[in-house]
Design an enzyme around this catalytic site. Structure first.
Site, PDB file in Angstrom:
ATOM      1  N   HIS A   1      -0.953   0.191 -10.004  1.00 38.92           N
ATOM      2  CA  HIS A   1      -1.589  -0.831  -8.878  1.00 38.92           C
ATOM      3  C   HIS A   1      -2.039  -1.873  -9.642  1.00 38.92           C
ATOM      4  CE1 HIS A   1      -3.907  -1.289  -4.797  1.00 38.92           C
ATOM      5  NE2 HIS A   1      -3.701  -2.323  -5.235  1.00 38.92           N
TER       6      HIS A   1
ATOM      7  N   ARG B   1       1.037  -1.272   0.111  1.00 39.95           N
ATOM      8  CA  ARG B   1       0.016   0.075   0.098  1.00 39.95           C
ATOM      9  C   ARG B   1       0.736   1.255  -0.005  1.00 39.95           C
ATOM     10  NH1 ARG B   1      -3.288  -2.836  -1.567  1.00 39.95           N
ATOM     11  NH2 ARG B   1      -5.424  -3.350  -0.736  1.00 39.95           N
TER      12      ARG B   1
HETATM   13  P1  NDP Z   1      -1.761 -11.565   5.212  1.00 40.50           P
HETATM   14  O1  NDP Z   1      -2.582 -10.969   6.077  1.00 40.50           O
HETATM   15  O2  NDP Z   1      -1.732 -12.961   4.534  1.00 40.50           O
HETATM   16  O3  NDP Z   1      -0.116 -11.386   5.489  1.00 40.50           O
HETATM   17  C1  NDP Z   1       0.401 -10.306   6.226  1.00 40.50           C
HETATM   18  C2  NDP Z   1       1.615 -10.576   6.545  1.00 40.50           C
HETATM   19  O4  NDP Z   1       2.291  -9.362   7.244  1.00 40.50           O
HETATM   20  C3  NDP Z   1       1.907 -11.624   8.068  1.00 40.50           C
HETATM   21  O5  NDP Z   1       2.945 -12.457   7.415  1.00 40.50           O
HETATM   22  C4  NDP Z   1       1.760 -10.679   9.130  1.00 40.50           C
HETATM   23  O6  NDP Z   1       2.573 -11.367  10.317  1.00 40.50           O
HETATM   24  C5  NDP Z   1       2.801  -9.595   8.642  1.00 40.50           C
HETATM   25  N1  NDP Z   1       2.511  -8.488   9.385  1.00 40.50           N
HETATM   26  C6  NDP Z   1       1.576  -7.785   9.929  1.00 40.50           C
HETATM   27  N2  NDP Z   1       1.925  -6.786  10.573  1.00 40.50           N
HETATM   28  C7  NDP Z   1       3.140  -6.825  10.884  1.00 40.50           C
HETATM   29  C8  NDP Z   1       3.854  -6.053  11.682  1.00 40.50           C
HETATM   30  N3  NDP Z   1       3.650  -4.830  12.439  1.00 40.50           N
HETATM   31  N4  NDP Z   1       5.157  -6.195  11.651  1.00 40.50           N
HETATM   32  C9  NDP Z   1       5.769  -7.457  10.904  1.00 40.50           C
HETATM   33  N5  NDP Z   1       4.785  -8.253  10.387  1.00 40.50           N
HETATM   34  C10 NDP Z   1       3.609  -8.086  10.158  1.00 40.50           C
HETATM   35  O7  NDP Z   1      -1.842 -10.687   3.837  1.00 40.50           O
HETATM   36  P2  NDP Z   1      -1.559 -10.925   2.406  1.00 40.50           P
HETATM   37  O8  NDP Z   1      -0.270 -11.633   2.271  1.00 40.50           O
HETATM   38  O9  NDP Z   1      -2.904 -11.660   1.541  1.00 40.50           O
HETATM   39  O10 NDP Z   1      -1.645  -9.528   1.565  1.00 40.50           O
HETATM   40  C11 NDP Z   1      -0.623  -8.304   2.050  1.00 40.50           C
HETATM   41  C12 NDP Z   1      -1.017  -7.153   1.478  1.00 40.50           C
HETATM   42  O11 NDP Z   1      -0.788  -7.020   0.201  1.00 40.50           O
HETATM   43  C13 NDP Z   1      -2.618  -6.861   1.386  1.00 40.50           C
HETATM   44  O12 NDP Z   1      -2.815  -6.533   2.745  1.00 40.50           O
HETATM   45  C14 NDP Z   1      -2.751  -5.699   0.309  1.00 40.50           C
HETATM   46  O13 NDP Z   1      -2.410  -4.302   1.112  1.00 40.50           O
HETATM   47  C15 NDP Z   1      -1.390  -5.914  -0.400  1.00 40.50           C
HETATM   48  N6  NDP Z   1      -1.983  -6.400  -1.830  1.00 40.50           N
HETATM   49  C16 NDP Z   1      -1.526  -5.582  -2.931  1.00 40.50           C
HETATM   50  C17 NDP Z   1      -1.964  -5.811  -4.326  1.00 40.50           C
HETATM   51  C18 NDP Z   1      -1.409  -5.136  -5.431  1.00 40.50           C
HETATM   52  O14 NDP Z   1      -2.101  -5.439  -6.377  1.00 40.50           O
HETATM   53  N7  NDP Z   1      -0.488  -4.209  -5.219  1.00 40.50           N
HETATM   54  C19 NDP Z   1      -2.836  -7.140  -4.407  1.00 40.50           C
HETATM   55  C20 NDP Z   1      -2.998  -7.724  -3.344  1.00 40.50           C
HETATM   56  C21 NDP Z   1      -2.636  -7.690  -2.072  1.00 40.50           C
HETATM   57  P3  NDP Z   1       1.902 -12.712  10.955  1.00 40.50           P
HETATM   58  O15 NDP Z   1       1.964 -13.735   9.826  1.00 40.50           O
HETATM   59  O16 NDP Z   1       2.729 -13.077  12.122  1.00 40.50           O
HETATM   60  O17 NDP Z   1       0.533 -12.321  11.248  1.00 40.50           O
HETATM   61  C1  OXD Z   2      -5.919  -6.345  -2.715  1.00 40.67           C
HETATM   62  C2  OXD Z   2      -5.385  -5.268  -3.967  1.00 40.67           C
HETATM   63  O1  OXD Z   2      -5.572  -5.710  -1.918  1.00 40.67           O
HETATM   64  O2  OXD Z   2      -5.687  -5.527  -5.025  1.00 40.67           O
HETATM   65  O3  OXD Z   2      -6.185  -7.256  -3.141  1.00 40.67           O
HETATM   66  O4  OXD Z   2      -4.426  -4.318  -3.549  1.00 40.67           O
END
Ligand code: NDP
Ligand code: OXD
Length: 309
Positions: free
Chosen positions: A272, A224
């Site tokens: 994006h 993001r």
């Molecule tokens: P998940 O919720 O599956 O994974 C999030 C990860 O981040 C977990 O490993 C979590 O740790 C870790 N995390 C969260 N907070 C912290 C912190 N404060 N410190 C350290 N680690 C942290 O999310 P996804 O993998 O499904 O997606 C990630 C992000 O990708 C989405 O939220 C979205 O914003 C972005 N996205 C962007 C897209 C694009 O087109 N650009 C498309 C899809 C998604 P733990 O495992 O220990 O909980």
């Molecule tokens: C998502 C994205 O969060 O597209 O899936 O950014």
């Protein structure tokens, strides 16, 4: 019971029609048409306008059309007690992985620079870098980060990860929490941000963090725009500590035309598109949660309101 689809882009009808096609017996409405508000039990949303999700007195589930839910938590008008679900989907994960792989190779095979050179008719071979020369650090080892790690390893990259909680992932040193962050950063020649945007991660890609990265690291933000402090990135790219950045997400989208990222030779931007929810792949999980709601069963992929992801 019924579903309302709320999104402000040009995909509203496509999602609504796909829901209807896959569950013809389910009433599905666009938020833009006349619809019985008290019948709505599930709202499928992507960047909904404020003051829309509070119109439904019997709402039981808010389902994000994407992996992220930050836009739902940001909306002060969203009722505080309704379960929120998100997309966890193998297609979304493999699309993200392919995109980041392309971005990594574009950087260290110098393809971005050669494109600029071509436009300026400059013939300037650069130092050759190999996969074995770099370690990729993934911030966020969730659904997307873990799939990316798997694919990078399959392509012979050294991979390390950082998450909130410790985890065991074959072939990946996973660092956890703020205490281990600097150790993780000090090994990351290419840093990929795949964190959710929360109070804790807002502005995490800042000058304090960039300072901890090895010289000439490359930063890829596909999570993001709110994770990045734009001025700090410009400072660290311009002072030569960072080799550059690949950015897919921004504070304001579309990126305003006057933003300095547009013309920066070391900053590569995409609109994006790293990974976009695929209708065919995602519709079944939305409808499965609708079925679970009807039958009073636990929902899939519910996020934690406390953690914000
Ligand atoms: P998940 O919720 O599956 O994974 C999030 C990860 O981040 C977990 O490993 C979590 O740790 C870790 N995390 C969260 N907070 C912290 C912190 N404060 N410190 C350290 N680690 C942290 O999310 P996804 O993998 O499904 O997606 C990630 C992000 O990708 C989405 O939220 C979205 O914003 C972005 N996205 C962007 C897209 C694009 O087109 N650009 C498309 C899809 C998604 P733990 O495992 O220990 O909980
Ligand atoms: C998502 C994205 O969060 O597209 O899936 O950014």
């Amino acid at each position: 019971m019924a579903i309302v689809v709320i999104r402000q882009d040009n995909k509203l009808d496509a999602w609504k029609n796909a829901l209807i096609a896959n569950a013809p017996e389910t009433p599905v409405y666009s938020y833009l048409e006349e619809h019985p508000k008290e019948e709505i039990t599930m709202a499928c949303v992507w960047k909904q306008p404020a003051e829309t999700l509070n119109l439904y007195p019997n709402l039981q589930c808010i389902a994000s059309f994407g992996a992220g839910v930050d836009f739902i938590f940001k909306d002060q008008s969203v009722p505080g007690n309704i379960p929120i679900t998100r997309v966890v989907d193998p297609v979304l994960a493999s699309d993200m992985s392919e995109f980041v792989l392309a971005s990594i190779l574009g950087f260290f095979k110098n393809l971005n620079d050669y494109k600029t050179d071509q436009l300026n008719k400059i013939w300037a071979p650069q130092e050759y870098k190999r996969i074995s020369d770099v370690t990729v650090g993934i911030m966020g080892m969730g659904a997307l980060g873990e799939k990316l790690a798997e694919d990078l390893i399959r392509n012979r990259f050294k991979v390390i990860g950082w998450a909130n909680s410790p985890k065991v992932i074959p072939g990946v040193d996973v660092y956890a929490g703020n205490n281990q962050k600097n150790k993780f950063l000090s090994r990351s020649n290419i840093l990929v941000c795949l964190l959710p945007l929360t109070k804790e991660t807002m502005g995490i890609l800042n000058n304090k963090l960039f300072k901890e990265l090895p010289k000439q690291s490359y930063v890829i933000n596909v999570a993001r725009g709110g994770h990045l402090v734009d001025e700090d990135l410009l400072e660290y790219v311009n002072n030569g500590h960072l080799a550059g950045a690949g950015l897919d997400v921004f504070h304001q989208e579309p990126l305003p035309v006057e933003h300095p990222f547009w013309n920066h030779p070391k900053i590569h931007i995409t609109p994006h598109v790293a990974s976009v929810s695929d209708i065919d792949s995602v519709i079944p999980q939305l409808l499965e949660n609708y079925r679970r709601l009807k039958e009073g069963l636990p929902l899939m992929n519910e996020v934690s309101r406390e953690k914000g992801y």
